[in-house]
Design a protein around this motif. Sequence first.
Motif, PDB file in Angstrom:
ATOM      1  N   ALA A 248       0.847  -1.186   0.000  1.00  0.00           N
ATOM      2  CA  ALA A 248       0.000   0.000   0.000  1.00  0.00           C
ATOM      3  C   ALA A 248       0.884   1.239   0.000  1.00  0.00           C
ATOM      4  CB  ALA A 248      -0.901  -0.004   1.231  1.00  0.00           C
TER       5      ALA A 248
ATOM      6  N   CYS B 232       3.079  -3.588  13.417  1.00  0.00           N
ATOM      7  CA  CYS B 232       2.026  -2.599  13.206  1.00  0.00           C
ATOM      8  C   CYS B 232       2.474  -1.288  13.835  1.00  0.00           C
ATOM      9  CB  CYS B 232       0.714  -3.023  13.863  1.00  0.00           C
ATOM     10  SG  CYS B 232      -0.071  -4.426  13.077  1.00  0.00           S
TER      11      CYS B 232
ATOM     12  N   ARG C 178       0.400  -1.819   8.704  1.00  0.00           N
ATOM     13  CA  ARG C 178       0.812  -3.192   8.989  1.00  0.00           C
ATOM     14  C   ARG C 178       1.651  -3.732   7.848  1.00  0.00           C
ATOM     15  NH1 ARG C 178      -0.636  -8.461   7.996  1.00  0.00           N
ATOM     16  NH2 ARG C 178      -0.627  -9.851   9.791  1.00  0.00           N
ATOM     17  N   GLY C 179       2.674  -4.516   8.207  1.00  0.00           N
ATOM     18  CA  GLY C 179       3.486  -5.147   7.182  1.00  0.00           C
ATOM     19  C   GLY C 179       4.746  -5.738   7.763  1.00  0.00           C
TER      20      GLY C 179
ATOM     21  N   GLU D 273       1.986  -2.704   3.985  1.00  0.00           N
ATOM     22  CA  GLU D 273       1.209  -3.548   3.077  1.00  0.00           C
ATOM     23  C   GLU D 273      -0.284  -3.330   3.241  1.00  0.00           C
ATOM     24  OE1 GLU D 273       2.579  -7.601   3.591  1.00  0.00           O
ATOM     25  OE2 GLU D 273       4.253  -7.220   2.220  1.00  0.00           O
ATOM     26  N   GLU D 274      -0.694  -2.899   4.438  1.00  0.00           N
ATOM     27  CA  GLU D 274      -2.110  -2.658   4.720  1.00  0.00           C
ATOM     28  C   GLU D 274      -2.216  -1.470   5.668  1.00  0.00           C
ATOM     29  OE1 GLU D 274      -3.723  -7.234   4.748  1.00  0.00           O
ATOM     30  OE2 GLU D 274      -2.669  -6.503   6.527  1.00  0.00           O
TER      31      GLU D 274
ATOM     32  N   TYR E  47      -5.183   0.279   8.316  1.00  0.00           N
ATOM     33  CA  TYR E  47      -6.475   0.124   8.972  1.00  0.00           C
ATOM     34  C   TYR E  47      -6.812   1.380   9.761  1.00  0.00           C
ATOM     35  CZ  TYR E  47      -5.845  -4.813   7.933  1.00  0.00           C
ATOM     36  OH  TYR E  47      -5.657  -6.002   7.280  1.00  0.00           O
TER      37      TYR E  47
ATOM     38  N   LYS F 180     -10.331  -1.826   6.969  1.00  0.00           N
ATOM     39  CA  LYS F 180      -9.168  -1.705   6.092  1.00  0.00           C
ATOM     40  C   LYS F 180      -9.359  -0.497   5.189  1.00  0.00           C
ATOM     41  CE  LYS F 180      -6.212  -4.433   3.083  1.00  0.00           C
ATOM     42  NZ  LYS F 180      -5.999  -5.740   2.475  1.00  0.00           N
TER      43      LYS F 180
END
Length: 160
Positions: free
Chosen positions: A2, A70, A85-86, A145-146, A148, A158
């Motif tokens: 992301a 995170c 997060r990743g 990668e994400e 939230y 998300k």
Amino acid sequence: MANLTEEMKDVLKIVGKGGAVVHLTTCSADGVPNIVAERFVTHYKDEYILIGEMFAQKTKVNLNENEVGCISIAHPVKGHTWVFRGPCTIISHAAPANYKWHGIKAGEVLAEWGEWATKEPPDEVPPDIAPPKLAQRGVIALKVEEVYSYNPAEAGKKIL
């Protein structure tokens, strides 16, 4: 993967006077979490967040067992309720300059951010709680990668 938005990048580079502080959460292999508050934080390129590694022993142990981290942003402006997060690692000063991790080179990261306290002295920390000497041991890197939200109305949603 992301990419961080421009707003996220701007928030991650505010320092001092109650600016960017993040919480880095890691977990051991058996799920025991560890959370540390960090003040030396910035974005790197479009998909990385960097934190100065001052003395994160439990974080090191956890990342050896489980590379997922995170980072939640604690910021005084509403609407900045993000959790990134990743994969996460610590790039130590002992790493070879050509060492690569998820697309970034240790030498490039350490050249720019390896002496964070000199670059951005924590002048806003009251003298009675400031450590006598800041000793940076490297840089913690998280590849986003994400993303939230932890806004109460949409906690866990998300975003990216």
